[in-house]
Design a protein around this motif. Sequence first.
Motif, PDB file in Angstrom:
ATOM      1  N   TRP A 198     -12.701   7.744   2.959  1.00  0.00           N
ATOM      2  CA  TRP A 198     -12.341   8.699   1.912  1.00  0.00           C
ATOM      3  C   TRP A 198     -10.835   8.959   1.888  1.00  0.00           C
ATOM      4  O   TRP A 198     -10.263   9.205   0.833  1.00  0.00           O
ATOM      5  CB  TRP A 198     -13.131   9.999   2.049  1.00  0.00           C
ATOM      6  CG  TRP A 198     -12.850  10.785   3.305  1.00  0.00           C
ATOM      7  CD1 TRP A 198     -13.525  10.707   4.482  1.00  0.00           C
ATOM      8  CD2 TRP A 198     -11.833  11.770   3.485  1.00  0.00           C
ATOM      9  NE1 TRP A 198     -12.983  11.578   5.410  1.00  0.00           N
ATOM     10  CE2 TRP A 198     -11.941  12.242   4.810  1.00  0.00           C
ATOM     11  CE3 TRP A 198     -10.842  12.299   2.671  1.00  0.00           C
ATOM     12  CZ2 TRP A 198     -11.099  13.213   5.332  1.00  0.00           C
ATOM     13  CZ3 TRP A 198      -9.999  13.271   3.184  1.00  0.00           C
ATOM     14  CH2 TRP A 198     -10.129  13.721   4.500  1.00  0.00           C
ATOM     15  N   GLU A 199     -10.180   8.864   3.060  1.00  0.00           N
ATOM     16  CA  GLU A 199      -8.734   9.082   3.113  1.00  0.00           C
ATOM     17  C   GLU A 199      -7.962   7.944   2.446  1.00  0.00           C
ATOM     18  O   GLU A 199      -6.837   8.134   1.986  1.00  0.00           O
ATOM     19  CB  GLU A 199      -8.262   9.219   4.558  1.00  0.00           C
ATOM     20  CG  GLU A 199      -8.712  10.495   5.229  1.00  0.00           C
ATOM     21  CD  GLU A 199      -8.216  10.591   6.662  1.00  0.00           C
ATOM     22  OE1 GLU A 199      -7.435  11.521   6.937  1.00  0.00           O
ATOM     23  OE2 GLU A 199      -8.608   9.736   7.481  1.00  0.00           O
ATOM     24  N   LYS A 200      -8.559   6.786   2.421  1.00  0.00           N
ATOM     25  CA  LYS A 200      -7.906   5.623   1.817  1.00  0.00           C
ATOM     26  C   LYS A 200      -7.965   5.661   0.295  1.00  0.00           C
ATOM     27  O   LYS A 200      -7.325   4.855  -0.371  1.00  0.00           O
ATOM     28  CB  LYS A 200      -8.541   4.341   2.355  1.00  0.00           C
ATOM     29  CG  LYS A 200      -8.340   4.199   3.857  1.00  0.00           C
ATOM     30  CD  LYS A 200      -9.100   3.030   4.431  1.00  0.00           C
ATOM     31  CE  LYS A 200      -8.936   3.045   5.949  1.00  0.00           C
ATOM     32  NZ  LYS A 200      -9.669   1.989   6.601  1.00  0.00           N
ATOM     33  N   HIS A 204       9.998   7.191  -1.708  1.00  0.00           N
ATOM     34  CA  HIS A 204       9.516   6.031  -2.447  1.00  0.00           C
ATOM     35  C   HIS A 204       8.686   5.120  -1.542  1.00  0.00           C
ATOM     36  O   HIS A 204       7.578   4.694  -1.907  1.00  0.00           O
ATOM     37  CB  HIS A 204      10.697   5.271  -3.053  1.00  0.00           C
ATOM     38  CG  HIS A 204      10.303   4.100  -3.880  1.00  0.00           C
ATOM     39  ND1 HIS A 204       9.723   4.230  -5.119  1.00  0.00           N
ATOM     40  CD2 HIS A 204      10.377   2.772  -3.642  1.00  0.00           C
ATOM     41  CE1 HIS A 204       9.463   3.038  -5.605  1.00  0.00           C
ATOM     42  NE2 HIS A 204       9.852   2.121  -4.728  1.00  0.00           N
ATOM     43  N   PHE A 205       9.201   4.823  -0.363  1.00  0.00           N
ATOM     44  CA  PHE A 205       8.486   3.963   0.591  1.00  0.00           C
ATOM     45  C   PHE A 205       7.124   4.553   0.953  1.00  0.00           C
ATOM     46  O   PHE A 205       6.096   3.865   0.909  1.00  0.00           O
ATOM     47  CB  PHE A 205       9.327   3.747   1.848  1.00  0.00           C
ATOM     48  CG  PHE A 205       8.585   3.038   2.937  1.00  0.00           C
ATOM     49  CD1 PHE A 205       8.332   1.680   2.851  1.00  0.00           C
ATOM     50  CD2 PHE A 205       8.111   3.736   4.040  1.00  0.00           C
ATOM     51  CE1 PHE A 205       7.618   1.019   3.848  1.00  0.00           C
ATOM     52  CE2 PHE A 205       7.402   3.089   5.035  1.00  0.00           C
ATOM     53  CZ  PHE A 205       7.156   1.728   4.939  1.00  0.00           C
ATOM     54  N   ILE A 206       7.108   5.824   1.306  1.00  0.00           N
ATOM     55  CA  ILE A 206       5.861   6.460   1.744  1.00  0.00           C
ATOM     56  C   ILE A 206       4.847   6.526   0.609  1.00  0.00           C
ATOM     57  O   ILE A 206       3.665   6.268   0.804  1.00  0.00           O
ATOM     58  CB  ILE A 206       6.146   7.865   2.315  1.00  0.00           C
ATOM     59  CG1 ILE A 206       6.926   7.737   3.623  1.00  0.00           C
ATOM     60  CG2 ILE A 206       4.851   8.645   2.528  1.00  0.00           C
ATOM     61  CD1 ILE A 206       7.513   9.035   4.128  1.00  0.00           C
ATOM     62  N   SER A 207       5.307   6.843  -0.590  1.00  0.00           N
ATOM     63  CA  SER A 207       4.373   6.985  -1.708  1.00  0.00           C
ATOM     64  C   SER A 207       3.711   5.662  -2.080  1.00  0.00           C
ATOM     65  O   SER A 207       2.610   5.654  -2.632  1.00  0.00           O
ATOM     66  CB  SER A 207       5.079   7.589  -2.921  1.00  0.00           C
ATOM     67  OG  SER A 207       6.023   6.687  -3.453  1.00  0.00           O
ATOM     68  N   LEU A 208       4.351   4.542  -1.772  1.00  0.00           N
ATOM     69  CA  LEU A 208       3.794   3.224  -2.097  1.00  0.00           C
ATOM     70  C   LEU A 208       3.052   2.570  -0.931  1.00  0.00           C
ATOM     71  O   LEU A 208       2.408   1.537  -1.113  1.00  0.00           O
ATOM     72  CB  LEU A 208       4.903   2.288  -2.567  1.00  0.00           C
ATOM     73  CG  LEU A 208       5.602   2.668  -3.867  1.00  0.00           C
ATOM     74  CD1 LEU A 208       6.708   1.673  -4.186  1.00  0.00           C
ATOM     75  CD2 LEU A 208       4.610   2.785  -5.010  1.00  0.00           C
ATOM     76  N   SER A 209       3.149   3.142   0.250  1.00  0.00           N
ATOM     77  CA  SER A 209       2.574   2.506   1.434  1.00  0.00           C
ATOM     78  C   SER A 209       1.143   2.969   1.689  1.00  0.00           C
ATOM     79  O   SER A 209       0.688   3.963   1.125  1.00  0.00           O
ATOM     80  CB  SER A 209       3.450   2.791   2.652  1.00  0.00           C
ATOM     81  OG  SER A 209       3.452   4.173   2.939  1.00  0.00           O
ATOM     82  N   HIS A 210       0.466   2.222   2.545  1.00  0.00           N
ATOM     83  CA  HIS A 210      -0.893   2.549   2.977  1.00  0.00           C
ATOM     84  C   HIS A 210      -0.971   2.309   4.488  1.00  0.00           C
ATOM     85  O   HIS A 210      -0.884   1.161   4.927  1.00  0.00           O
ATOM     86  CB  HIS A 210      -1.923   1.668   2.273  1.00  0.00           C
ATOM     87  CG  HIS A 210      -1.934   1.824   0.796  1.00  0.00           C
ATOM     88  ND1 HIS A 210      -1.072   1.163  -0.033  1.00  0.00           N
ATOM     89  CD2 HIS A 210      -2.703   2.601   0.001  1.00  0.00           C
ATOM     90  CE1 HIS A 210      -1.312   1.500  -1.282  1.00  0.00           C
ATOM     91  NE2 HIS A 210      -2.294   2.369  -1.291  1.00  0.00           N
ATOM     92  N   PHE A 211      -1.120   3.378   5.235  1.00  0.00           N
ATOM     93  CA  PHE A 211      -1.248   3.275   6.684  1.00  0.00           C
ATOM     94  C   PHE A 211      -2.464   4.058   7.146  1.00  0.00           C
ATOM     95  O   PHE A 211      -2.850   5.050   6.523  1.00  0.00           O
ATOM     96  CB  PHE A 211       0.004   3.818   7.395  1.00  0.00           C
ATOM     97  CG  PHE A 211       1.205   2.946   7.239  1.00  0.00           C
ATOM     98  CD1 PHE A 211       1.406   1.858   8.075  1.00  0.00           C
ATOM     99  CD2 PHE A 211       2.131   3.209   6.247  1.00  0.00           C
ATOM    100  CE1 PHE A 211       2.522   1.046   7.928  1.00  0.00           C
ATOM    101  CE2 PHE A 211       3.260   2.401   6.092  1.00  0.00           C
ATOM    102  CZ  PHE A 211       3.449   1.326   6.935  1.00  0.00           C
ATOM    103  N   GLU A 212      -3.033   3.631   8.242  1.00  0.00           N
ATOM    104  CA  GLU A 212      -4.138   4.376   8.844  1.00  0.00           C
ATOM    105  C   GLU A 212      -3.611   5.451   9.798  1.00  0.00           C
ATOM    106  O   GLU A 212      -4.140   6.547   9.856  1.00  0.00           O
ATOM    107  CB  GLU A 212      -5.092   3.435   9.570  1.00  0.00           C
ATOM    108  CG  GLU A 212      -5.849   2.538   8.598  1.00  0.00           C
ATOM    109  CD  GLU A 212      -7.015   1.820   9.227  1.00  0.00           C
ATOM    110  OE1 GLU A 212      -7.277   1.984  10.434  1.00  0.00           O
ATOM    111  OE2 GLU A 212      -7.682   1.084   8.480  1.00  0.00           O
ATOM    112  N   LEU A 213      -2.577   5.131  10.559  1.00  0.00           N
ATOM    113  CA  LEU A 213      -2.077   6.039  11.597  1.00  0.00           C
ATOM    114  C   LEU A 213      -0.716   6.614  11.247  1.00  0.00           C
ATOM    115  O   LEU A 213       0.161   5.896  10.736  1.00  0.00           O
ATOM    116  CB  LEU A 213      -1.969   5.296  12.929  1.00  0.00           C
ATOM    117  CG  LEU A 213      -3.251   4.661  13.465  1.00  0.00           C
ATOM    118  CD1 LEU A 213      -2.951   3.896  14.747  1.00  0.00           C
ATOM    119  CD2 LEU A 213      -4.324   5.709  13.691  1.00  0.00           C
TER     120      LEU A 213
END
Length: 116
Positions: free
Chosen positions: A20-22, A62-71
Amino acid sequence: MDKVLIRGLKVDATIGIHDWEKQIKQPVVLDVDLSYDCYAAGQSDDIKDALDYFAVSQKLSHFISLSHFELIEALAEHCCQLLLKQFPVNKVKLTLSKPEAVPNAQSVAVQLVRKA
């Protein structure tokens, strides 16, 4: 060494280990200490001699808003490496918080210190 500090930079991120977080954006909050010699900027009063904290904030957001990380550890590490590579700093101390990640806690956070 002088420092440029950015406090409470809030960015919506896709972060988390649960399915759900993804699927949603959640806020993360950054506090950043950037080691930078401010002498020239202090003497000249000219932005070309300064570390542009607006540009740093924009690049991180910008970097954070476009990224996808689990941790949060992985996101924080990538943010540190981005700053070291793209800005004239030789040391970064970054605290990345994820508010309300744990019930009854204001936030959870990691703090990394990285050198060029």
